[in-house]
Each structure stands twice: as structure tokens, then as C-alpha cells.
Design an enzyme around this catalytic site. Structure first.
Site, PDB file in Angstrom:
ATOM      1  N   LYS A 193       0.834  -1.217   0.000  1.00  0.00           N
ATOM      2  CA  LYS A 193       0.000   0.000   0.000  1.00  0.00           C
ATOM      3  C   LYS A 193       0.864   1.261   0.000  1.00  0.00           C
ATOM      4  CE  LYS A 193      -1.635   1.647   3.932  1.00  0.00           C
ATOM      5  NZ  LYS A 193      -1.471   3.038   4.364  1.00  0.00           N
ATOM      6  N   ASN A 194       1.852   1.322   0.902  1.00  0.00           N
ATOM      7  CA  ASN A 194       2.593   2.570   1.046  1.00  0.00           C
ATOM      8  C   ASN A 194       3.472   2.877  -0.165  1.00  0.00           C
ATOM      9  OD1 ASN A 194       1.314   2.949   3.444  1.00  0.00           O
ATOM     10  ND2 ASN A 194       3.064   2.428   4.753  1.00  0.00           N
ATOM     11  N   ARG A 232      -3.447  10.949   4.883  1.00  0.00           N
ATOM     12  CA  ARG A 232      -2.290  11.846   4.895  1.00  0.00           C
ATOM     13  C   ARG A 232      -1.430  11.743   3.641  1.00  0.00           C
ATOM     14  NH1 ARG A 232       0.047  14.155   8.942  1.00  0.00           N
ATOM     15  NH2 ARG A 232       2.039  13.437   8.135  1.00  0.00           N
ATOM     16  N   CYS A 272      -4.831  12.813  13.328  1.00  0.00           N
ATOM     17  CA  CYS A 272      -5.570  11.597  12.994  1.00  0.00           C
ATOM     18  C   CYS A 272      -5.584  10.719  14.233  1.00  0.00           C
ATOM     19  CB  CYS A 272      -4.939  10.880  11.808  1.00  0.00           C
ATOM     20  SG  CYS A 272      -3.389  10.105  12.191  1.00  0.00           S
ATOM     21  N   ARG A 314       0.031  14.715  13.562  1.00  0.00           N
ATOM     22  CA  ARG A 314       0.976  14.279  12.530  1.00  0.00           C
ATOM     23  C   ARG A 314       1.258  15.460  11.608  1.00  0.00           C
ATOM     24  NH1 ARG A 314      -0.897   8.577  10.129  1.00  0.00           N
ATOM     25  NH2 ARG A 314       1.166   8.579   9.202  1.00  0.00           N
ATOM     26  N   ASP A 363       4.138   0.018  12.260  1.00  0.00           N
ATOM     27  CA  ASP A 363       2.903  -0.556  11.721  1.00  0.00           C
ATOM     28  C   ASP A 363       2.690  -2.015  12.141  1.00  0.00           C
ATOM     29  OD1 ASP A 363       2.367   1.822  10.528  1.00  0.00           O
ATOM     30  OD2 ASP A 363       2.886   1.218   8.502  1.00  0.00           O
ATOM     31  N   ILE A 388       7.558   6.101  17.334  1.00  0.00           N
ATOM     32  CA  ILE A 388       7.230   6.893  16.137  1.00  0.00           C
ATOM     33  C   ILE A 388       5.936   7.690  16.306  1.00  0.00           C
ATOM     34  CG2 ILE A 388       7.012   6.838  13.609  1.00  0.00           C
ATOM     35  CD1 ILE A 388       9.610   5.511  14.436  1.00  0.00           C
ATOM     36  N   ARG A 434      -8.983   0.042   4.405  1.00  0.00           N
ATOM     37  CA  ARG A 434      -8.120   1.089   3.830  1.00  0.00           C
ATOM     38  C   ARG A 434      -6.799   0.514   3.356  1.00  0.00           C
ATOM     39  NH1 ARG A 434      -7.287   6.377   7.337  1.00  0.00           N
ATOM     40  NH2 ARG A 434      -5.717   6.494   5.708  1.00  0.00           N
TER      41      ARG A 434
HETATM   42  C1  UD1 Z   1       4.543   6.502   6.819  1.00  0.00           C
HETATM   43  C2  UD1 Z   1       3.611   5.338   6.552  1.00  0.00           C
HETATM   44  C3  UD1 Z   1       3.047   4.794   7.851  1.00  0.00           C
HETATM   45  C4  UD1 Z   1       4.190   4.440   8.811  1.00  0.00           C
HETATM   46  C5  UD1 Z   1       5.136   5.630   8.973  1.00  0.00           C
HETATM   47  C6  UD1 Z   1       6.380   5.281   9.789  1.00  0.00           C
HETATM   48  C7  UD1 Z   1       2.672   5.842   4.372  1.00  0.00           C
HETATM   49  C8  UD1 Z   1       1.487   6.244   3.580  1.00  0.00           C
HETATM   50  N1  UD1 Z   1       2.519   5.809   5.716  1.00  0.00           N
HETATM   51  O1  UD1 Z   1       3.776   7.541   7.435  1.00  0.00           O
HETATM   52  O2  UD1 Z   1       2.292   3.625   7.546  1.00  0.00           O
HETATM   53  O3  UD1 Z   1       3.643   4.121  10.069  1.00  0.00           O
HETATM   54  O4  UD1 Z   1       5.594   6.078   7.680  1.00  0.00           O
HETATM   55  O5  UD1 Z   1       7.055   4.226   9.225  1.00  0.00           O
HETATM   56  O6  UD1 Z   1       3.712   5.526   3.827  1.00  0.00           O
HETATM   57  N2  UD1 Z   1       6.965  14.063  11.317  1.00  0.00           N
HETATM   58  C9  UD1 Z   1       7.007  15.396  11.681  1.00  0.00           C
HETATM   59  N3  UD1 Z   1       6.880  16.325  10.685  1.00  0.00           N
HETATM   60  C10 UD1 Z   1       6.684  16.005   9.370  1.00  0.00           C
HETATM   61  C11 UD1 Z   1       6.653  14.618   9.011  1.00  0.00           C
HETATM   62  C12 UD1 Z   1       6.789  13.672  10.014  1.00  0.00           C
HETATM   63  O7  UD1 Z   1       7.165  15.734  12.848  1.00  0.00           O
HETATM   64  O8  UD1 Z   1       6.574  16.895   8.525  1.00  0.00           O
HETATM   65  C13 UD1 Z   1       7.122  13.019  12.370  1.00  0.00           C
HETATM   66  C14 UD1 Z   1       5.850  12.173  12.537  1.00  0.00           C
HETATM   67  O9  UD1 Z   1       4.897  12.784  13.377  1.00  0.00           O
HETATM   68  C15 UD1 Z   1       6.412  10.880  13.093  1.00  0.00           C
HETATM   69  C16 UD1 Z   1       7.785  10.765  12.412  1.00  0.00           C
HETATM   70  O10 UD1 Z   1       8.102  12.090  11.964  1.00  0.00           O
HETATM   71  O11 UD1 Z   1       6.596  10.977  14.480  1.00  0.00           O
HETATM   72  C17 UD1 Z   1       7.835   9.809  11.247  1.00  0.00           C
HETATM   73  O12 UD1 Z   1       6.730  10.059  10.387  1.00  0.00           O
HETATM   74  P1  UD1 Z   1       6.765   9.688   8.835  1.00  0.00           P
HETATM   75  O13 UD1 Z   1       7.862   8.724   8.586  1.00  0.00           O
HETATM   76  O14 UD1 Z   1       6.754  10.946   8.052  1.00  0.00           O
HETATM   77  O15 UD1 Z   1       5.366   8.943   8.665  1.00  0.00           O
HETATM   78  P2  UD1 Z   1       4.366   9.038   7.456  1.00  0.00           P
HETATM   79  O16 UD1 Z   1       5.087   9.274   6.190  1.00  0.00           O
HETATM   80  O17 UD1 Z   1       3.239   9.930   7.818  1.00  0.00           O
END
Ligand code: UD1
Length: 417
Positions: A22-23, A92, A116, A121, A304, A326, A395
Site C-alpha cells: 500500500k505505502n 495523509r 488523525c 501528525r 505498523d 514513532i 483502507r
Molecule cells: C509513513 C507510513 C506509515 C508508517 C510511517 C512510519 C505511508 C502512507 N505511511 O507515514 O504507515 O507508520 O511512515 O514508518 O507511507 N513528522 C514530523 N513532521 C513532518 C513529518 C513527520 O514531525 O513533517 C514526524 C511524525 O509525526 C512521526 C515521524 O516524523 O513521528 C515519522 O513520520 P513519517 O515517517 O513521516 O510517517 P508518514 O510518512 O506519515
């Protein structure tokens, strides 16, 4: 609305294939619209998040056709720079359209994803990255309004390893002028998959899978044909499903290397694992041993899989300490407690005292992976479990109930009252 009615206690046995990731799919579908020709994507999972991203792209003028697990994306007629709030707010990953629109149209208006069920996030790293690439950004009325005649490559240090930021900046900078270097980039297999896909479109990306990614911008990207990697989180979920039922299951069409940390932790819990090139056999004892786990960016233990693993540890012999680094992701344990689990959460850590048996109960899921955790718990529970909120499971898992039933589970999908 539908719900699952699960009759627990069956030991899973047999063989099951993993669907596309999915991701990866969400990133690659958006990136496909960078080309002004059609891309043919294979092994695309049939899941609600995938339908949602397809709908968002259609709204921007991109042609998207989805049959079976094959998707055609034609970005030649992209015209709108405004992503629709009603669809974007559902997911997201739809923020990836910001990178796409900036690269293709030099202008993007994308609603900011709110909080969420995993807590706050933010997308501040994404926005800082776009600014570093030369975009002029204003936040107004809940929208990120961004403009740049043409993005310009530069060196960007991403504050914290972030999958979404790395993906968005790879998409944005593929068509930028000059070279972009992403430092402290995420190393997840989905990032490597996106880079391979973009390179097959004519992009020039090196270093994906390490923490420094170099993207030499090109003037245009062409159509391509590409098959998405197997879903490592689904593979891990199925492995834990086998383990929690004391089962014997062969999981096929997967990449064992991508679930290394889950394999090592399951082995430590007493589960036997045999690996070949694209399969894993999981042969589990009646009750696992308690193991301590800490989530971390890849190749660490994935956040996850934290929830499914907590379900497994809830019937383990002994006490396990599960630390979540995370996201704020422990709300579902209240539902596991209703099934008889003994779990205490303190400062981002779950202390799970294994009990010999869980018992079926009505429970509700409010997010995707928590939903998977409740399904796994219900497979091991005595009696009947009713799980509501299964639209969250739809989803991001392709036919989870059907796959588990093919292994001997008894899950019925019925209309919720
Ligand atoms: C993606 C995955 C999700 C997985 C996560 C961590 C997808 C669609 N989703 O989510 O399934 O659980 O990676 O492996 O691929 N952060 C900030 N600011 C930002 C961006 C991130 O503070 O602008 C923080 C987040 O709150 C979190 C950490 O960084 O604590 C990592 O988040 P991130 O790796 O970006 O997760 P997603 O891409 O949202």
C-alpha cells in the site's frame, strides 16, 4: 457499515500470498502523474486508500483506470492545482500531490492534513523541504498554497527520518533544475521502490535505501511499466497471525529481507521460521515467549507492526515491554483489555503481562493497524468477537478476512446494526 464476526480458536494452516505494498502504491501512483505519458502499474493492491488517491488524481485531471491489480495513470492532461479537501482529509499520503503539483504545474493548493487517530501528525518537514527547493509558501484557510516557477535543486537535511517527507521531496525534485541531495532520508523499502519506479521513467536518482539520496533533476519523465513490491506490513501481519494461533503457514510472494526485524523477534518468541527467496514458513508453538520490542525506522521494528505484535504478546508466557517511538499509538489497548489482555501503558511504553487465553468480546477499531491487531487477537480468543470500524482495515489490507479464512480462520463479514 459492516463488521467482522470472528469465531476464535482455529489454528491457521496452509499457504497465502502477499499483495502489493500500500505505502509504495500510494507514492508511485502519484509519481506516475509526473510523466506526460501513460504509466502501467502492476501488483497494485485493491484497497480503499488506493481508490482514494486515484479519485484525488482524477479530480486534478489525471486519467486513472484500475482493473484487477493493474492501474493505468496518464498525467498528460493534469490541469488543476487544487486538491479537493473532502478526499485529501481522508488520508495523509494525499499530501504527496503537493510535490506532484509543484513539479508539474509550479503551483499547488493542498489542504493540510489534520491530526488523525495516531495523534498529531504535522507536515512541517515537507513544507520546509519545498521552501528549500525555492517554493513560496503561505498557509491560509487550512490550505498550503505553494508556488515556484521551477523548483531548484539544493541540499536538504530532513530533521527526523520521515518516510512521507522523503517521498514528497523525491517527487518534487525529480523535475527540478539541478541536483537535490536529501540528507537523513528515510531508508524504507517503499522509498527504494519509488526511486526504482522514477528511474524507470527517466529520473536520475541514486542512494535510495541509504540516508543520503541524490536526485539530479530532468526536464521530463516518460511513461513506463512497473510492478509494485510486496507489502511487508501485510506479510508481517500474516506471520503474526500464524504465530498467535500456534499455526503452520507458508507466506508467499514476499521479500523476507523486508521483514527481518519481525522474523528475529518472532524467533526470539520461540516461533520457528524457514525462509526461501520469496517465501517464509511460520511454525508456531502453542504459546510464544515474551519478547521486548522497540519501534524504529527501517530496518528497525516497524511501528505498523507494533499493534499486531502486542496482540501476540498478550498471550505470551511472561511480561513484555513494547516501546513505541514513532507515533502515539496505544489507544487500541483498551479494546484488547476488553478481551482479557493485561496491558498497562506508561509514557509511550506498553507493559504486556501475558495471559493464557483471551476471550471474545465486542470491540471497535479506530485505525488500520489497530484493526489488524484486534482481528489477530480474535483469532486466538475463546468464543466470538465482533469487530466494528472495519472500514479502517479495508483502507490498507486487501481481503484480510478472505486470506485468513483460506487458512482456516472463521471470520464473517456482516452488516453492522
Ligand atoms: C509513513 C507510513 C506509515 C508508517 C510511517 C512510519 C505511508 C502512507 N505511511 O507515514 O504507515 O507508520 O511512515 O514508518 O507511507 N513528522 C514530523 N513532521 C513532518 C513529518 C513527520 O514531525 O513533517 C514526524 C511524525 O509525526 C512521526 C515521524 O516524523 O513521528 C515519522 O513520520 P513519517 O515517517 O513521516 O510517517 P508518514 O510518512 O506519515
Amino acid at each position: 457499515m459492516e463488521k467482522y464476526v470472528v469465531y476464535g480458536g482455529n489454528r491457521l494452516k496452509g499457504q497465502v500470498a502477499v499483495s502489493g505494498a500500500k505505502n509504495s502504491a500510494l507514492a508511485i501512483i502519484v509519481a506516475a502523474a509526473l510523466a506526460d505519458e501513460e504509466c502501467l502499474l502492476k501488483n497494485v493492491p485493491s484497497e480503499v486508500d488506493v481508490y482514494t488517491i486515484a479519485e484525488i488524481l482524477r479530480d486534478l485531471g489525471v486519467k486513472v483506470e484500475f482493473h484487477g491489480n493493474t492501474m493505468r495513470v496518464d498525467g498528460s492532461c493534469i490541469r488543476s492545482y487544487q486538491a479537493p479537501y473532502e478526499l485529501v482529509r481522508k488520508m495523509r499520503a494525499s499530501f504527496y500531490t503537493a510535490g506532484l503539483l509543484l513539479a508539474r504545474l509550479g503551483k499547488a493548493e493542498v489542504p493540510l492534513p489534520g491530526g488523525c487517530s495516531l495523534g498529531s501528525r504535522p507536515v512541517d518537514f515537507h513544507i520546509k523541504g519545498f521552501q528549500a527547493l525555492g517554493a513560496d509558501i503561505h498557509i491560509e484557510h487550512g490550505l498550503m498554497k505553494a508556488e515556484a516557477t521551477r523548483l531548484t535543486g539544493t541540499k536538504i537535511y530532513i530533521n527526523r527520518s520521515s518516510v512521507g517527507t522523503t517521498i514528497n521531496l523525491m517527487i518534487a525534485s525529480s523535475l527540478a533544475q539541478g541536483t537535490t541531495i536529501l540528507e537523513n532520508a528515510a531508508k524504507e523499502p517503499e522509498i527504494v521502490d519509488l526511486a526504482s519506479f522514477l528511474n524507470s521513467m527517466g529520473a536520475k536518482i541514486k542512494g535510495a535505501g541509504t540516508n543520503v539520496i541524490k536526485i539530479e533533476g530532468v526536464k521530463r519523465l516518460r511513461g513506463t511499466e512497473y510492478s509494485i513490491i510486496p507489502d511487508r506490513i501485510e506479510a508481517g501481519t500474516l506471520m503474526i497471525a500464524a504465530a498467535i494461533t500456534g499455526g503452520d503457514v507458508v507466506i508467499t510472494d514476499m521479500v523476507p529481507e523486508h521483514v527481518r526485524s519481525a522474523v528475529l523477534n518472532l524467533q526470539e518468541a520461540g516461533v520457528q521460521i524457514e525462509e526461501s527467496l520469496s517465501e517464509i514458513r511460520v511454525y508456531a508453538p502453542e504459546r510464544p515467549r515474551a519478547v521486548d520490542v522497540e519501534t524504529a525506522p527501517y530496518p528497525g521494528f516497524p511501528t505498523d507492526l507494533q499493534q499486531p505484535f502486542v496482540s501476540l504478546m498478550s498471550i505470551a508466557q511472561g511480561t513484555s515491554i513494547i516501546r513505541e517511538n514513532i507515533f502515539d499509538r496505544f489507544r487500541y489497548v483498551d479494546e484488547l483489555r476488553r478481551m482479557g489482555a493485561d496491558i498497562k501503558v506508561e509514557h509511550g511504553t506498553a507493559i504486556v503481562r501475558g495471559v493464557p487465553k483471551l476471550t471474545g468480546a465486542p470491540v471497535e477499531t479506530t485505525d488500520l493497524r489497530a484493526g489488524a491487531a484486534l482481528v489477530l487477537a480474535s483469532l486466538a480468543a475463546e468464543g466470538v468477537t465482533e469487530i466494528t470500524g472495519i472500514e479502517h482495515i479495508d483502507r490498507g489490507y486487501e481481503a484480510l478476512d478472505k486470506k485468513l479464512n483460506s487458512l482456516g480462520a472463521n471470520i464473517k463479514r456482516v452488516q453492522a446494526d
